[in-house]
Scaffold this motif. Structure first.
Motif, short mmCIF file in Angstrom:
data_model
loop_
_atom_site.label_atom_id
_atom_site.label_comp_id
_atom_site.label_asym_id
_atom_site.label_seq_id
_atom_site.Cartn_x
_atom_site.Cartn_y
_atom_site.Cartn_z
N HIS A 187 -53.72 -33.65 -16.71
CA HIS A 187 -52.52 -32.73 -17.15
C HIS A 187 -52.96 -31.55 -17.91
O HIS A 187 -52.48 -30.45 -17.29
CB HIS A 187 -51.90 -33.64 -18.20
CG HIS A 187 -51.39 -34.85 -17.55
ND1 HIS A 187 -51.09 -35.25 -16.42
CD2 HIS A 187 -51.12 -36.26 -18.30
CE1 HIS A 187 -50.46 -36.57 -16.37
NE2 HIS A 187 -50.77 -37.18 -17.48
N ALA A 188 -53.71 -31.53 -18.83
CA ALA A 188 -54.14 -30.22 -19.27
C ALA A 188 -54.97 -29.51 -18.36
O ALA A 188 -54.42 -28.09 -18.66
CB ALA A 188 -55.14 -30.58 -20.78
N ASP A 189 -55.61 -29.49 -17.60
CA ASP A 189 -56.31 -28.66 -16.69
C ASP A 189 -55.40 -28.11 -15.74
O ASP A 189 -55.55 -26.92 -15.26
CB ASP A 189 -57.71 -29.43 -16.14
CG ASP A 189 -58.75 -29.70 -17.20
OD1 ASP A 189 -58.61 -29.01 -18.21
OD2 ASP A 189 -59.55 -30.45 -16.77
N VAL A 190 -54.67 -29.08 -15.31
CA VAL A 190 -53.41 -28.54 -14.28
C VAL A 190 -52.65 -27.38 -15.02
O VAL A 190 -52.47 -26.66 -14.43
CB VAL A 190 -52.62 -29.65 -13.78
CG1 VAL A 190 -51.41 -29.14 -13.13
CG2 VAL A 190 -53.34 -30.48 -12.93
N LEU A 191 -52.21 -27.65 -16.32
CA LEU A 191 -51.31 -26.79 -16.99
C LEU A 191 -52.08 -25.50 -17.26
O LEU A 191 -51.66 -24.27 -17.15
CB LEU A 191 -50.84 -27.30 -18.16
CG LEU A 191 -49.89 -28.72 -17.97
CD1 LEU A 191 -49.59 -29.23 -19.51
CD2 LEU A 191 -48.69 -28.24 -17.45
N ALA A 192 -53.39 -25.55 -17.46
CA ALA A 192 -54.31 -24.40 -17.83
C ALA A 192 -54.49 -23.49 -16.52
O ALA A 192 -54.27 -22.24 -16.53
CB ALA A 192 -55.59 -25.02 -18.34
N VAL A 193 -54.54 -24.19 -15.33
CA VAL A 193 -54.64 -23.24 -14.29
C VAL A 193 -53.21 -22.65 -14.06
O VAL A 193 -53.20 -21.51 -13.73
CB VAL A 193 -55.04 -24.17 -12.89
CG1 VAL A 193 -54.60 -23.27 -11.73
CG2 VAL A 193 -56.47 -24.77 -12.95
N LEU A 194 -52.12 -23.03 -14.26
CA LEU A 194 -50.86 -22.58 -13.93
C LEU A 194 -50.59 -21.30 -14.83
O LEU A 194 -50.02 -20.48 -14.62
CB LEU A 194 -49.73 -23.70 -13.85
CG LEU A 194 -49.71 -24.55 -12.77
CD1 LEU A 194 -48.73 -25.82 -13.05
CD2 LEU A 194 -49.75 -24.21 -11.63
N GLU A 195 -51.00 -21.91 -16.09
CA GLU A 195 -50.87 -20.73 -17.05
C GLU A 195 -51.79 -19.73 -16.79
O GLU A 195 -51.17 -18.33 -17.12
CB GLU A 195 -51.26 -21.31 -18.66
CG GLU A 195 -50.16 -22.50 -18.96
CD GLU A 195 -48.75 -21.75 -19.63
OE1 GLU A 195 -48.65 -20.46 -19.67
OE2 GLU A 195 -48.01 -22.55 -20.17
N ARG A 196 -52.86 -19.74 -16.44
CA ARG A 196 -53.88 -18.56 -16.31
C ARG A 196 -53.67 -17.76 -15.03
O ARG A 196 -53.48 -16.46 -15.03
CB ARG A 196 -55.11 -19.42 -16.00
CG ARG A 196 -56.21 -18.31 -15.53
CD ARG A 196 -57.73 -18.69 -15.05
NE ARG A 196 -58.67 -18.11 -14.42
CZ ARG A 196 -59.85 -18.39 -14.29
NH1 ARG A 196 -60.40 -19.52 -14.70
NH2 ARG A 196 -60.51 -17.59 -13.68
N ASP A 197 -53.13 -18.49 -13.96
CA ASP A 197 -52.78 -17.97 -12.68
C ASP A 197 -51.38 -17.41 -12.40
O ASP A 197 -50.94 -16.52 -11.73
CB ASP A 197 -53.24 -18.64 -11.49
CG ASP A 197 -55.01 -18.75 -11.35
OD1 ASP A 197 -55.67 -18.45 -12.46
OD2 ASP A 197 -55.56 -19.29 -10.23
N GLY A 198 -50.69 -18.02 -12.99
CA GLY A 198 -49.24 -17.92 -12.73
C GLY A 198 -48.46 -18.89 -11.81
O GLY A 198 -49.33 -18.80 -10.68
N ALA A 199 -47.67 -19.83 -12.07
CA ALA A 199 -47.01 -20.72 -11.25
C ALA A 199 -46.21 -19.97 -9.90
O ALA A 199 -45.73 -19.24 -10.55
CB ALA A 199 -46.40 -21.74 -11.81
N PRO A 200 -46.10 -20.58 -8.99
CA PRO A 200 -45.20 -19.86 -7.99
C PRO A 200 -43.63 -20.29 -8.77
O PRO A 200 -43.52 -20.87 -9.56
CB PRO A 200 -45.16 -20.94 -6.85
CG PRO A 200 -46.84 -21.23 -6.79
CD PRO A 200 -47.23 -21.65 -8.39
N GLU A 201 -42.89 -19.34 -8.14
CA GLU A 201 -41.37 -19.59 -8.70
C GLU A 201 -40.98 -21.11 -8.51
O GLU A 201 -39.99 -21.56 -9.44
CB GLU A 201 -40.38 -18.51 -7.97
CG GLU A 201 -38.84 -18.58 -8.54
CD GLU A 201 -38.28 -17.72 -7.51
OE1 GLU A 201 -36.88 -17.57 -7.96
OE2 GLU A 201 -38.55 -16.94 -6.87
N ARG A 202 -41.05 -21.67 -7.47
CA ARG A 202 -40.53 -23.08 -7.46
C ARG A 202 -41.73 -23.94 -7.13
O ARG A 202 -42.67 -24.26 -6.09
CB ARG A 202 -40.02 -23.17 -5.82
CG ARG A 202 -38.44 -22.42 -6.05
CD ARG A 202 -38.08 -22.19 -4.65
NE ARG A 202 -38.76 -21.22 -4.05
CZ ARG A 202 -39.21 -21.41 -2.70
NH1 ARG A 202 -38.80 -22.34 -1.96
NH2 ARG A 202 -39.78 -20.38 -1.91
#
Length: 308
Positions: A187-202
């Protein structure tokens, strides 16, 4: 062994038909349930056409087929051109990525793993083929499932998974497609990647496995949580708590078939028709009218994946 009982591998009975159509937002039609026979209890596992027809008869009239290794991605590309009820998602699964990169764990017996020709393609080349499939077929509407899986693999494999995940995130954004995330014990590592790189809109957390706290974080970012049959399991109180945290408009439903068959049929084969059972359980948990739940999930599915 005397007195032992053979595991029940029969198909669960049909749930009651739904009052409004719904979408199975994540399934693997290319992977029949191991050991399962036909829907009539004999012969080979059901065909794709039989699975689609049985689901449609219960109100599950739209399906997102997920191909997350190269053969499955190619198969998905062909299927969605032929089946109007089915849209596609393609990716290199996080457990596949290290194998393409030549990072393989030693088997428990100390022997090297068996060679699989599908992994002779390098990781960069495999990811490039996924991008080409998605770019060349407007019925492929998502990149996934991609993400992190800490259940298997050591540090080297996790580094490869992270790099592959980031490449898929960038691909989804470049192509304007939804992202379907696989998150197992990460969980934490997935969220960290999305926060760092920016998640797609959907962005969709396929088979969401977090708790209410994580669900609140995802909801605040506008991400979608897709609930599978696991939400019906007796030990899944944290998942049911998460359901109460997410706005209904950010909830999706799926089977992840042939896996994760909903209670009380856990361990038996799964197929898209059984998302109807999960929908009924979710409506009961949230004290919602079943038709209202189905309508919202239908509308949200179109917001994420577009029209069928």
């Amino acid at each position: 062994m005397a007195g032992s009982r053979e595991r029940d591998r029969s198909w669960p009975p049909d749930p009651e038909p739904l009052p409004h159509p719904i979408v199975d937002g994540h399934t693997h039609l290319d992977s029949p349930a191991p050991g399962a026979r036909g829907f009539d209890g004999v012969g080979e596992p059901p065909t794709v056409a039989e699975q689609i027809a049985r689901a449609a008869a219960l109100g599950v009239t739209r399906i997102v087929q997920v191909g997350c290794d190269l053969p499955a991605a190619r198969w998905t590309d062909r299927l969605v051109r032929e089946q109007p009820a089915v849209l596609g998602a393609v990716a290199i699964h996080p457990n596949e990525a290290p194998l393409h990169a030549g990072v393989q764990e030693v088997a428990p017996d100390g022997l090297p793993p068996a060679r699989d020709p599908r992994h002779d393609v390098g990781l960069d080349e495999a990811i490039a083929e996924v991008a080409a499939l998605a770019r060349g077929n407007d019925r492929i509407r998502a990149i996934g499932e991609t993400g992190l899986d800490h259940f298997r693999g050591g540090d080297r494999a996790r580094r490869v998974q992270r790099d592959a995940f980031r490449a898929h995130v960038a691909m989804a954004k470049e192509l304007g497609l939804a992202l379907q995330i696989h998150d197992r014990d990460a969980h934490a590592d997935v969220l960290a990647v999305l926060e760092r790189d920016g998640a797609p809109e959907r962005t969709v957390f396929h088979c969401f496995s977090g708790d209410a706290e994580m669900a609140a974080v995802c909801a605040a970012h506008g991400w979608y949580l897709s609930f599978a049959g696991t939400v019906t399991f007796s030990g899944a109180s944290a998942l049911r708590a998460a359901l109460h945290v997410v706005p209904l408009g950010q909830v999706l439903l799926e089977t992840d078939a042939p896996y994760l068959t909903p209670h009380p049929y856990r361990g038996r084969p799964n197929a898209p028709y059984l998302v109807a059972a999960t929908a009924r359980a979710v409506a009961t948990e949230l004290d919602l009218d079943l038709g209202d739940l189905c309508r919202v999930v239908w509308e949200t599915s179109e917001q994420v994946y577009g029209p069928w």
